[in-house]
Write a protein that holds these residues in place. Structure first.
Motif, PDB file in Angstrom:
ATOM      1  N   GLY A  58     -13.259  53.086 -82.494  1.00 33.27           N
ATOM      2  CA  GLY A  58     -12.480  53.527 -81.341  1.00 33.27           C
ATOM      3  C   GLY A  58     -11.262  52.665 -81.080  1.00 33.27           C
ATOM      4  N   LYS A  59     -10.922  51.779 -82.009  1.00 28.12           N
ATOM      5  CA  LYS A  59      -9.751  50.904 -81.848  1.00 28.12           C
ATOM      6  C   LYS A  59      -8.485  51.654 -82.248  1.00 28.12           C
ATOM      7  N   ASN A  60      -7.388  51.292 -81.586  1.00 27.33           N
ATOM      8  CA  ASN A  60      -6.081  51.876 -81.876  1.00 27.33           C
ATOM      9  C   ASN A  60      -5.280  50.886 -82.713  1.00 27.33           C
ATOM     10  N   PHE A  61      -4.699  51.364 -83.807  1.00 24.23           N
ATOM     11  CA  PHE A  61      -3.976  50.489 -84.725  1.00 24.23           C
ATOM     12  C   PHE A  61      -2.502  50.859 -84.813  1.00 24.23           C
ATOM     13  N   ILE A  62      -1.672  49.837 -84.893  1.00 23.28           N
ATOM     14  CA  ILE A  62      -0.277  49.980 -85.284  1.00 23.28           C
ATOM     15  C   ILE A  62      -0.164  49.224 -86.595  1.00 23.28           C
ATOM     16  N   SER A  90     -11.964  40.950 -93.030  1.00 28.81           N
ATOM     17  CA  SER A  90     -12.027  40.190 -94.288  1.00 28.81           C
ATOM     18  C   SER A  90     -11.207  40.862 -95.380  1.00 28.81           C
ATOM     19  N   ILE A  91     -11.224  42.186 -95.426  1.00 27.83           N
ATOM     20  CA  ILE A  91     -10.390  42.922 -96.388  1.00 27.83           C
ATOM     21  C   ILE A  91      -8.925  42.594 -96.138  1.00 27.83           C
ATOM     22  N   LEU A  92      -8.532  42.608 -94.869  1.00 29.30           N
ATOM     23  CA  LEU A  92      -7.147  42.281 -94.536  1.00 29.30           C
ATOM     24  C   LEU A  92      -6.799  40.875 -95.012  1.00 29.30           C
ATOM     25  N   GLN A  93      -7.672  39.914 -94.731  1.00 28.65           N
ATOM     26  CA  GLN A  93      -7.411  38.521 -95.103  1.00 28.65           C
ATOM     27  C   GLN A  93      -7.263  38.377 -96.617  1.00 28.65           C
ATOM     28  N   VAL A  94      -8.142  38.996 -97.372  1.00 31.87           N
ATOM     29  CA  VAL A  94      -8.096  38.914 -98.831  1.00 31.87           C
ATOM     30  C   VAL A  94      -6.772  39.457 -99.371  1.00 31.87           C
ATOM     31  N   ASN A  95      -6.214  40.441 -98.664  1.00 32.10           N
ATOM     32  CA  ASN A  95      -4.971  41.067 -99.106  1.00 32.10           C
ATOM     33  C   ASN A  95      -3.728  40.470 -98.459  1.00 32.10           C
ATOM     34  N   GLY A  96      -3.895  39.388 -97.690  1.00 33.23           N
ATOM     35  CA  GLY A  96      -2.748  38.707 -97.102  1.00 33.23           C
ATOM     36  C   GLY A  96      -2.233  39.338 -95.828  1.00 33.23           C
ATOM     37  N   TYR A  97      -3.123  40.016 -95.084  1.00 34.25           N
ATOM     38  CA  TYR A  97      -2.747  40.649 -93.829  1.00 34.25           C
ATOM     39  C   TYR A  97      -3.624  40.132 -92.701  1.00 34.25           C
ATOM     40  N   ILE A  98      -3.163  40.351 -91.476  1.00 36.63           N
ATOM     41  CA  ILE A  98      -3.952  39.968 -90.308  1.00 36.63           C
ATOM     42  C   ILE A  98      -3.934  41.090 -89.289  1.00 36.63           C
ATOM     43  N   ALA A  99      -4.892  41.050 -88.390  1.00 39.67           N
ATOM     44  CA  ALA A  99      -4.947  41.969 -87.259  1.00 39.67           C
ATOM     45  C   ALA A  99      -4.793  41.142 -85.991  1.00 39.67           C
ATOM     46  N   THR A 100      -3.788  41.447 -85.188  1.00 48.10           N
ATOM     47  CA  THR A 100      -3.605  40.770 -83.908  1.00 48.10           C
ATOM     48  C   THR A 100      -3.832  41.786 -82.797  1.00 48.10           C
ATOM     49  N   THR A 101      -4.566  41.386 -81.780  1.00 49.31           N
ATOM     50  CA  THR A 101      -4.913  42.287 -80.693  1.00 49.31           C
ATOM     51  C   THR A 101      -4.065  41.984 -79.469  1.00 49.31           C
ATOM     52  N   THR A 102      -3.467  43.041 -78.923  1.00 55.37           N
ATOM     53  CA  THR A 102      -2.717  42.947 -77.688  1.00 55.37           C
ATOM     54  C   THR A 102      -3.186  44.102 -76.813  1.00 55.37           C
ATOM     55  N   GLY A 103      -3.950  43.777 -75.787  1.00 52.24           N
ATOM     56  CA  GLY A 103      -4.502  44.838 -74.943  1.00 52.24           C
ATOM     57  C   GLY A 103      -5.438  45.716 -75.745  1.00 52.24           C
ATOM     58  N   ASN A 104      -5.164  47.016 -75.762  1.00 55.39           N
ATOM     59  CA  ASN A 104      -6.002  47.969 -76.499  1.00 55.39           C
ATOM     60  C   ASN A 104      -5.434  48.318 -77.857  1.00 55.39           C
ATOM     61  N   ILE A 105      -4.450  47.577 -78.305  1.00 57.21           N
ATOM     62  CA  ILE A 105      -3.781  47.861 -79.572  1.00 57.21           C
ATOM     63  C   ILE A 105      -4.055  46.727 -80.562  1.00 57.21           C
ATOM     64  N   VAL A 106      -4.347  47.090 -81.796  1.00 60.97           N
ATOM     65  CA  VAL A 106      -4.510  46.120 -82.872  1.00 60.97           C
ATOM     66  C   VAL A 106      -3.336  46.324 -83.823  1.00 60.97           C
ATOM     67  N   LYS A 107      -2.533  45.265 -84.004  1.00 61.58           N
ATOM     68  CA  LYS A 107      -1.391  45.344 -84.918  1.00 61.58           C
ATOM     69  C   LYS A 107      -1.810  44.736 -86.250  1.00 61.58           C
ATOM     70  N   ILE A 108      -1.528  45.439 -87.324  1.00 60.38           N
ATOM     71  CA  ILE A 108      -1.832  44.932 -88.658  1.00 60.38           C
ATOM     72  C   ILE A 108      -0.503  44.562 -89.302  1.00 60.38           C
ATOM     73  N   VAL A 109      -0.354  43.257 -89.608  1.00 61.29           N
ATOM     74  CA  VAL A 109       0.901  42.724 -90.127  1.00 61.29           C
ATOM     75  C   VAL A 109       0.611  41.752 -91.275  1.00 61.29           C
ATOM     76  N   PRO A 110       1.610  41.439 -92.094  1.00 62.63           N
ATOM     77  CA  PRO A 110       1.419  40.416 -93.134  1.00 62.63           C
ATOM     78  C   PRO A 110       1.132  39.052 -92.514  1.00 62.63           C
ATOM     79  N   ASP A 111       0.351  38.239 -93.225  1.00 59.96           N
ATOM     80  CA  ASP A 111       0.035  36.885 -92.766  1.00 59.96           C
ATOM     81  C   ASP A 111       1.287  36.094 -92.393  1.00 59.96           C
TER      82      ASP A 111
END
Length: 189
Positions: A58-62, A90-111
């Motif tokens: 139920g998470k929202n991603f950008i 962990s998949i994100l980390q292995v591929n050099g990405y991170i998830a940062t949470t701001t409110g109800n939004i999770v942003k997926i960006v490069p490390d």
């Protein structure tokens, strides 16, 4: 042999089931009724995995447009939504990405972009792979003295700085590494 109208009725019912079944699954997930998934992705586009995580948790991603990868995740047992999300981080980390949470939004960006995005200000309640910033008051040693000791433990995307006036350290990194560094600081201090 079925008539043309009987065959059309069966096809219509099948299409209806195809439309209704996902709604039933999502309703079950939304109600928290033992939702689980046995993820088996082999060389899948990371976007497909993000969609599955969003549907199950139920998470929202950008998603940053630079996020592209083929990933493999195999599981022999069902996972809860929380466990699936942890595995996804962990998949994100292995591929050099991170998830940062701001409110109800999770942003997926490069490390490499991690420091530019807001993260949690404590490791309390953070997932192991969440990016957090921790301000640490040092008591018995100069904070600046700890920087050369701790700097090798910080990855390239992380941040470590001392504020000599207040004798504090500022650490930004994944929650699991910040926790490890806090334990080291306590032992040294």
């Amino acid at each position: 042999m079925p008539t043309g109208s009987t065959a059309k009725t069966k096809i219509t019912r099948f299409r209806f089931l195809l439309l209704v079944m996902p709604l039933f699954v999502f309703a079950t997930i939304a109600n928290g009724q033992n939702a689980a998934i046995t993820p088996n992705y082999k060389n899948a586009d990371i976007g497909q995995v993000i969609e599955a995580v969003s549907a199950l948790t139920g998470k929202n991603f950008i998603v940053d447009p630079r996020i592209t990868a083929k990933v493999t995740m195999l599981s022999s047992t069902p996972m809860s939504p929380d466990a699936f999300y942890e595995a996804f981080l962990s998949i994100l980390q292995v591929n050099g990405y991170i998830a940062t949470t701001t409110g109800n939004i999770v942003k997926i960006v490069p490390d490499a972009s991690a420091r530019q995005y807001s993260g949690l200000l404590t490791t309390d309640g953070a997932a192991a792979d969440d990016i957090v910033t921790q301000v640490v008051q040092v008591q018995n040693i100069g904070a600046a003295q700890l920087v050369p000791i701790l700097r090798p433990l910080i990855p390239q995307y992380g941040h470590l700085a001392a504020h000599p006036g207040s004798n504090m350290l500022i650490i930004s990194d994944r929650a699991s590494n910040v926790d490890r560094m806090l334990r080291i600081i306590r032992r040294i201090d």
